[in-house]
Enzyme design. Structure first.
Site: not given
Length: 390
Positions: A89, A114, A116, A141, A223-224
């Protein structure tokens, strides 16, 4: 077999594909288990305090109690290697717990960071948070848990005030960002999902913006999935820049599929859409009305400018003072010279102007007239002479 039965069979196969062996849903950003379906399998994803959000700056509220964010131990990696993981992801870097975050109501310990991103390059979005409707090309993040109240992240992530996440918006530019190269240069070693590699420890603060004083703060969620709503969000106002080449490598080198899977799927567009605020208030740490709009760098520049201006003003004042003193002394010297002139010059300057000259003829006639005048005694003789005549 009719078409309806075939559809049900295909759906069941797809559902089985999205379910892991332990019964957890293998969620994705698109498709049958995409983010529009998260709420069906993860109840918190349909909650009223979800993240990310669009920060509408005109609706934010200034909070003077918000102090600058203080990274603790971010630069003290002590040559300890980090683990870089392709989770399928995102790309993730595990962080040691002795890294932390100050400037919050509690002490928070670091867990992982991580990224995005999107798929279209510059100006095509990819960040999760937006500011006034504008997204950036990527977002970082950095996740922390409340180590004052909870023993670990597993216990903290389901509790109020359990997590704190820093959000850094990333935009593409022309210059290479050395801090992000600590991650991007090793992406080719974890191209497929569940692959990981040890990388040299680096200064995590190199991923942060220079201005840590201006940020937005609100209560939100992960957010996941599972989208737990226990996150204290800090989204920095200043954006960080990476090069277009770095962004291109981030968008094109990783796969969300495993190495043994035949169908390779690029890991792209791994961002969640912005969620409704639902009457939440977004606070900000700065206010233009109170002069807090300036960053520390801008304040330093202003201070240096003021000092240079004062020095320049002092030089100008000194020059003017010296010029006035010079002309004053020059005027005084002139007065002394004038007072020391000769008496002849003074008498000459005070005597009346000479009478106009007459011609030589006039002079001779006037002399003759003066000389021809009889003396008084002779005039008496002339007068008495007639009296003696008979």
């Amino acid at each position: 077999m009719d078409s309806w039965s075939l559809f049900i069979l295909v759906f069941c196969k797809c559902f089985q594909w999205t379910a892991a062996q332990d019964g957890e849903i293998r969620w994705t950003y698109t498709g049958l288990a995409g983010q529009s379906e998260w709420g069906e399998h993860f109840p918190d994803c349909g909650g009223s305090s979800q993240s990310p959000v669009d920060v509408v700056t005109s609706l934010t509220k200034y909070d003077p109690t918000l102090t600058p964010v203080t990274p603790l131990g971010y630069s003290q990696h002590n040559h300890q290697p980090f683990t870089l993981l392709n989770s399928g992801h995102t790309v993730m870097v595990t962080l040691p717990e002795w890294m932390g975050l100050g400037g919050l109501p509690w002490l928070f310990s670091a867990v992982q960071l991580h990224l995005h991103w999107g798929s279209g390059g510059p100006s095509h979005g990819g960040s999760e948070h937006a500011i006034d409707g504008a997204s950036s090309e990527a977002e970082v993040h950095i996740v922390h848990y409340n180590s004052e109240l909870f023993p670990n992240i597993s216990a903290a992530m389901r509790q109020k005030n359990g997590l704190a996440v820093l959000g850094i918006l990333v935009e593409a530019g022309d210059e290479t960002n050395p801090g992000f190269n600590n991650i991007i240069r090793y992406l080719s070693r974890i191209r497929h999902a569940e692959q990981k590699v040890l990388i040299p420890g680096f200064d995590v603060s190199s991923l942060l913006p220079q201005d840590l004083e201006r940020y937005y703060r609100y209560n939100g969620s992960l957010t996941t999935p599972p989208c737990y709503q226990d996150v204290l969000w800090t989204v920095f106002h200043e954006k960080v820049k990476i090069s277009k080449a770095q962004l291109f490598k981030l968008e094109t080198i990783l796969y969300s599929s495993k190495s043994e899977e035949m169908d390779r799927m690029l890991l792209q567009n791994n961002f969640r859409f912005t969620q409704p605020l639902n009457h939440r208030v977004i606070y900000k740490s700065f206010s233009a009305d109170r002069g807090k709009e300036l960053s520390s760098g801008e304040v330093t520049a202003i201070v240096v400018g003021v000092i240079c201006g004062c020095v320049g003003l002092a030089v100008v004042v000194r020059f003017i003072t010296k010029t006035i003193r010079f002309f004053t002394l020059l005027h005084h010297e002139r007065e002394v010279v004038d007072s020391s002139t000769s008496s002849w010059d003074l008498l000459h300057s005070q005597r009346s102007a000479p009478a106009p000259r007459e011609n030589s003829v006039g002079k001779s006639n006037s002399k003759k007239q003066v000389n021809s005048r009889p003396e008084p005694e002779k005039r008496e003789e002339v007068v008495l002479s007639p009296q003696t005549e008979p």
